[in-house]
Design a protein around this motif. Structure first.
Motif, PDB file in Angstrom:
ATOM      1  N   THR A 166       0.858  -1.178   0.000  1.00 54.70           N
ATOM      2  CA  THR A 166       0.000   0.000   0.000  1.00 54.70           C
ATOM      3  C   THR A 166       0.900   1.235   0.000  1.00 54.70           C
ATOM      4  OG1 THR A 166      -1.845  -1.051   1.165  1.00 54.70           O
ATOM      5  CG2 THR A 166      -1.695   1.335   1.302  1.00 54.70           C
ATOM      6  N   VAL A 167       0.704   2.109  -0.982  1.00 59.02           N
ATOM      7  CA  VAL A 167       1.500   3.331  -1.100  1.00 59.02           C
ATOM      8  C   VAL A 167       0.682   4.503  -0.566  1.00 59.02           C
ATOM      9  CG1 VAL A 167       2.710   4.891  -2.680  1.00 59.02           C
ATOM     10  CG2 VAL A 167       2.699   2.414  -3.114  1.00 59.02           C
ATOM     11  N   MET A 168       1.264   5.274   0.329  1.00 61.07           N
ATOM     12  CA  MET A 168       0.580   6.427   0.929  1.00 61.07           C
ATOM     13  C   MET A 168       1.469   7.664   0.823  1.00 61.07           C
ATOM     14  SD  MET A 168      -0.610   4.419   4.351  1.00 61.07           S
ATOM     15  CE  MET A 168       0.957   3.562   4.326  1.00 61.07           C
ATOM     16  N   TRP A 169       0.823   8.834   0.722  1.00 67.21           N
ATOM     17  CA  TRP A 169       1.617  10.055   0.604  1.00 67.21           C
ATOM     18  C   TRP A 169       0.986  11.272   1.265  1.00 67.21           C
ATOM     19  CZ3 TRP A 169      -0.924  14.047  -1.739  1.00 67.21           C
ATOM     20  CH2 TRP A 169      -2.014  13.719  -2.574  1.00 67.21           C
ATOM     21  N   ARG A 170      -0.219  11.172   1.758  1.00 68.58           N
ATOM     22  CA  ARG A 170      -0.914  12.355   2.276  1.00 68.58           C
ATOM     23  C   ARG A 170      -0.396  12.790   3.649  1.00 68.58           C
ATOM     24  NH1 ARG A 170      -5.235  13.879  -0.828  1.00 68.58           N
ATOM     25  NH2 ARG A 170      -5.978  12.329  -2.323  1.00 68.58           N
ATOM     26  N   ILE A 171       0.854  13.132   3.686  1.00 74.07           N
ATOM     27  CA  ILE A 171       1.497  13.658   4.890  1.00 74.07           C
ATOM     28  C   ILE A 171       2.337  14.864   4.471  1.00 74.07           C
ATOM     29  CG2 ILE A 171       3.204  13.201   6.697  1.00 74.07           C
ATOM     30  CD1 ILE A 171       2.353  10.261   6.559  1.00 74.07           C
ATOM     31  N   TYR A 172       2.169  15.946   5.214  1.00 72.83           N
ATOM     32  CA  TYR A 172       3.008  17.127   4.996  1.00 72.83           C
ATOM     33  C   TYR A 172       4.135  17.052   6.023  1.00 72.83           C
ATOM     34  CZ  TYR A 172       4.312  22.086   4.735  1.00 72.83           C
ATOM     35  OH  TYR A 172       5.000  23.268   4.605  1.00 72.83           O
ATOM     36  N   PRO A 173       5.284  16.530   5.642  1.00 76.07           N
ATOM     37  CA  PRO A 173       6.316  16.209   6.630  1.00 76.07           C
ATOM     38  C   PRO A 173       6.988  17.400   7.283  1.00 76.07           C
ATOM     39  CG  PRO A 173       7.136  15.819   4.407  1.00 76.07           C
ATOM     40  CD  PRO A 173       5.685  16.162   4.276  1.00 76.07           C
ATOM     41  N   TYR A 174       6.632  18.613   6.877  1.00 71.91           N
ATOM     42  CA  TYR A 174       7.253  19.796   7.443  1.00 71.91           C
ATOM     43  C   TYR A 174       6.282  20.553   8.361  1.00 71.91           C
ATOM     44  CZ  TYR A 174      10.173  18.369   3.641  1.00 71.91           C
ATOM     45  OH  TYR A 174      10.943  17.595   2.797  1.00 71.91           O
ATOM     46  N   SER A 175       5.274  19.810   8.860  1.00 72.64           N
ATOM     47  CA  SER A 175       4.301  20.368   9.795  1.00 72.64           C
ATOM     48  C   SER A 175       4.016  19.343  10.878  1.00 72.64           C
ATOM     49  CB  SER A 175       2.997  20.736   9.065  1.00 72.64           C
ATOM     50  OG  SER A 175       1.952  20.966   9.991  1.00 72.64           O
ATOM     51  N   VAL A 176       4.134  19.727  12.125  1.00 71.33           N
ATOM     52  CA  VAL A 176       3.894  18.787  13.219  1.00 71.33           C
ATOM     53  C   VAL A 176       2.431  18.377  13.307  1.00 71.33           C
ATOM     54  CG1 VAL A 176       5.854  19.583  14.586  1.00 71.33           C
ATOM     55  CG2 VAL A 176       3.625  20.701  14.855  1.00 71.33           C
ATOM     56  N   ALA A 177       1.530  19.212  12.786  1.00 74.42           N
ATOM     57  CA  ALA A 177       0.101  18.913  12.847  1.00 74.42           C
ATOM     58  C   ALA A 177      -0.458  18.482  11.496  1.00 74.42           C
ATOM     59  CB  ALA A 177      -0.672  20.138  13.356  1.00 74.42           C
ATOM     60  N   THR A 183      -0.683  20.182   8.876  1.00 71.44           N
ATOM     61  CA  THR A 183      -1.525  21.287   8.422  1.00 71.44           C
ATOM     62  C   THR A 183      -0.875  22.010   7.253  1.00 71.44           C
ATOM     63  OG1 THR A 183      -2.334  21.606  10.678  1.00 71.44           O
ATOM     64  CG2 THR A 183      -2.694  23.411   9.125  1.00 71.44           C
ATOM     65  N   ALA A 184      -1.640  22.214   6.194  1.00 74.75           N
ATOM     66  CA  ALA A 184      -1.122  22.910   5.014  1.00 74.75           C
ATOM     67  C   ALA A 184      -0.688  24.329   5.363  1.00 74.75           C
ATOM     68  CB  ALA A 184      -2.190  22.949   3.922  1.00 74.75           C
ATOM     69  N   LEU A 185       0.287  24.825   4.620  1.00 71.76           N
ATOM     70  CA  LEU A 185       0.698  26.210   4.815  1.00 71.76           C
ATOM     71  C   LEU A 185      -0.436  27.178   4.526  1.00 71.76           C
ATOM     72  CD1 LEU A 185       4.288  26.373   3.248  1.00 71.76           C
ATOM     73  CD2 LEU A 185       3.667  26.451   5.672  1.00 71.76           C
ATOM     74  N   THR A 186      -1.368  26.753   3.681  1.00 69.87           N
ATOM     75  CA  THR A 186      -2.422  27.653   3.198  1.00 69.87           C
ATOM     76  C   THR A 186      -3.690  27.600   4.040  1.00 69.87           C
ATOM     77  OG1 THR A 186      -3.130  25.881   1.702  1.00 69.87           O
ATOM     78  CG2 THR A 186      -1.613  27.529   0.830  1.00 69.87           C
ATOM     79  N   GLN A 187      -3.675  26.889   5.173  1.00 68.82           N
ATOM     80  CA  GLN A 187      -4.874  26.769   5.986  1.00 68.82           C
ATOM     81  C   GLN A 187      -4.550  26.926   7.467  1.00 68.82           C
ATOM     82  OE1 GLN A 187      -7.139  23.244   5.190  1.00 68.82           O
ATOM     83  NE2 GLN A 187      -7.282  23.634   2.993  1.00 68.82           N
ATOM     84  N   GLY A 188      -5.349  27.719   8.157  1.00 71.79           N
ATOM     85  CA  GLY A 188      -5.272  27.805   9.603  1.00 71.79           C
ATOM     86  C   GLY A 188      -4.016  28.427  10.160  1.00 71.79           C
ATOM     87  N   ARG A 189      -3.328  29.231   9.385  1.00 75.75           N
ATOM     88  CA  ARG A 189      -2.105  29.888   9.859  1.00 75.75           C
ATOM     89  C   ARG A 189      -2.245  31.403   9.724  1.00 75.75           C
ATOM     90  NH1 ARG A 189       2.433  26.265   9.784  1.00 75.75           N
ATOM     91  NH2 ARG A 189       1.874  24.212   8.967  1.00 75.75           N
ATOM     92  N   ARG A 190      -1.467  32.132  10.494  1.00 76.64           N
ATOM     93  CA  ARG A 190      -1.525  33.587  10.418  1.00 76.64           C
ATOM     94  C   ARG A 190      -1.123  34.097   9.045  1.00 76.64           C
ATOM     95  NH1 ARG A 190       1.418  35.242  16.175  1.00 76.64           N
ATOM     96  NH2 ARG A 190      -0.177  34.343  17.554  1.00 76.64           N
ATOM     97  N   MET A 191      -0.208  33.389   8.399  1.00 71.38           N
ATOM     98  CA  MET A 191       0.279  33.824   7.090  1.00 71.38           C
ATOM     99  C   MET A 191      -0.288  32.969   5.957  1.00 71.38           C
ATOM    100  SD  MET A 191       4.280  34.565   8.010  1.00 71.38           S
ATOM    101  CE  MET A 191       4.651  35.015   6.309  1.00 71.38           C
ATOM    102  N   SER A 192      -1.455  32.361   6.181  1.00 70.22           N
ATOM    103  CA  SER A 192      -2.026  31.454   5.183  1.00 70.22           C
ATOM    104  C   SER A 192      -2.230  32.124   3.828  1.00 70.22           C
ATOM    105  CB  SER A 192      -3.361  30.892   5.685  1.00 70.22           C
ATOM    106  OG  SER A 192      -3.160  30.020   6.771  1.00 70.22           O
ATOM    107  N   ARG A 193      -2.686  33.369   3.841  1.00 67.04           N
ATOM    108  CA  ARG A 193      -2.933  34.064   2.571  1.00 67.04           C
ATOM    109  C   ARG A 193      -1.633  34.271   1.802  1.00 67.04           C
ATOM    110  NH1 ARG A 193      -7.451  38.792   3.833  1.00 67.04           N
ATOM    111  NH2 ARG A 193      -9.154  37.358   4.457  1.00 67.04           N
ATOM    112  N   ILE A 194      -0.586  34.611   2.535  1.00 65.22           N
ATOM    113  CA  ILE A 194       0.701  34.824   1.872  1.00 65.22           C
ATOM    114  C   ILE A 194       1.221  33.515   1.294  1.00 65.22           C
ATOM    115  CG2 ILE A 194       3.109  35.476   2.226  1.00 65.22           C
ATOM    116  CD1 ILE A 194       2.138  37.438   4.354  1.00 65.22           C
TER     117      ILE A 194
END
Length: 344
Positions: free
Chosen positions: A103-114, A116-127
């Motif tokens: 089974t191949v999996m990839w849905r992990i953002y390894p540069y976030s402890v949670a 969480t995408a850079l574009t969601q739920g962050r103070r600088m999400s819009r940027i």
């Protein structure tokens, strides 16, 4: 004027480096202060774990259990657990099509402890969202998208840091464990897991291996042109493979950045693994880190007629098959389009 620009850039890099561990430390303060151990989440907890969709419903049936699980950890160009960089999608599809009993999996953002995408739920999400869009637009601002890579590179260094790395790597390991549960992994069966880290993702794989092995899973690390340190997590990996092209300049930065890989430090985790045969170096011909002869490139063809991407997939599949972890379905056709495999 040029001097001022250089000064601003240098100041920005210093500030970015100083605040890089803040996300991992914030995660630690939110309830992990006295516990550096890791445990398997329940199915319900596993479906609450993803950072972008914390209220996923638990399905009636989980995917069937496989003999082997391959977790792909992307390089520093990624910005979301739900969207791989375009150039990496065909490779992940190739591996999914080729690898049997896996089974191949990839849905992990390894540069976030949670996760969480850079574009969601962050103070600088819009940027971050604007920078992610500019990556694919023909605009003069496109070059600023390198800030995503820079931000992720600093998180890679956090993972390798002996002070902050244990916190960061524990958090990522928890995300990986949840991903395994969502994809049918049964902890009691101890199926083997391989962490395939591309470029900076290899360091995250090495760091997470320490905690994943503590869960009782047979964990292996495959570094694909990895910028990876002599992380203690390598001590707990049953096998480590470091794949690299002879013409890859970026991959050669690993031994420069991380002194633990120097032959001088014989007792480092990297050199111990080399001596006892757990770490194998696999040379992939004249492939480069990026560009026309890069690992993910669709052309020009190599001397044997394969595309660089096909050759890369062949090396990865061969290593896993030789290790007895997977079978090769023998499908050398490449897929195009789409957004990769739907494994969570």
């Amino acid at each position: 004027m040029i001097g001022q620009i250089i000064a601003i850039v240098v100041l920005g890099l210093i500030i970015a480096g100083l605040v890089a561990p803040s996300e991992a430390l914030s995660w630690w303060r939110r309830g992990q202060l006295d516990d550096r151990t890791i445990g398997w989440p329940s199915v319900a907890e596993a479906f609450r774990r993803p950072g972008d969709e914390p209220d996923d419903e638990v399905p009636d049936d989980l995917p069937a259990e496989e003999d082997h699980y391959l977790i792909y950890l992307s390089g520093i160009g990624i910005s979301s657990p739900d969207e791989l960089p375009v150039i990496e999608i065909p490779m992940v599809r190739l591996l999914t099509e080729r690898l049997g009993r896996t089974t191949v999996m990839w849905r992990i953002y390894p540069y976030s402890v949670a996760n969480t995408a850079l574009t969601q739920g962050r103070r600088m999400s819009r940027i971050w969202g604007a920078l992610a869009r500019w990556k694919f637009n023909k605009t003069r601002l496109r070059s600023l998208a390198f800030l995503i890579n820079l931000r992720n590179a600093f998180q890679m260094f956090v993972s390798s840091d002996r002070r902050y790395g244990p916190v960061f790597n524990l958090a990522v390991a928890e995300q990986i464990a949840a991903t395994l549960i969502r994809n049918g992994y049964v902890p009691e069966h101890h199926r083997p897991v391989t962490l395939l880290g591309w470029s900076g993702g290899a360091q995250i794989a090495a760091g997470a291996a320490w905690y994943l092995a503590a869960l009782g899973m047979p964990v292996r690390v495959m570094s694909m042109a990895g910028i990876v340190s002599a992380d203690p997590g390598l001590d707990r990996a049953q096998q480590i493979w470091h794949l690299h092209g002879e013409s890859d300049v970026a991959e050669k930065l690993g031994p420069v950045f991380f002194a633990g890989r120097w032959p001088l430090f014989r007792k480092s985790s990297w050199n111990r693994a080399l001596r006892d045969g757990r770490l194998q170096i696999v040379t992939m011909g004249g492939l480069k880190h990026g560009g026309p002869q890069g690992y993910f490139s669709a052309g020009p063809p190599l001397a044997d007629g394969r595309t660089p991407r096909q050759a890369t997939a062949d090396f990865i599949v061969r290593v896993l098959v030789d290790a007895g972890l997977a079978t090769d379905r023998g499908d050398h056709r490449e897929s195009s389009g789409g957004d990769g495999d739907d494994r969570a």
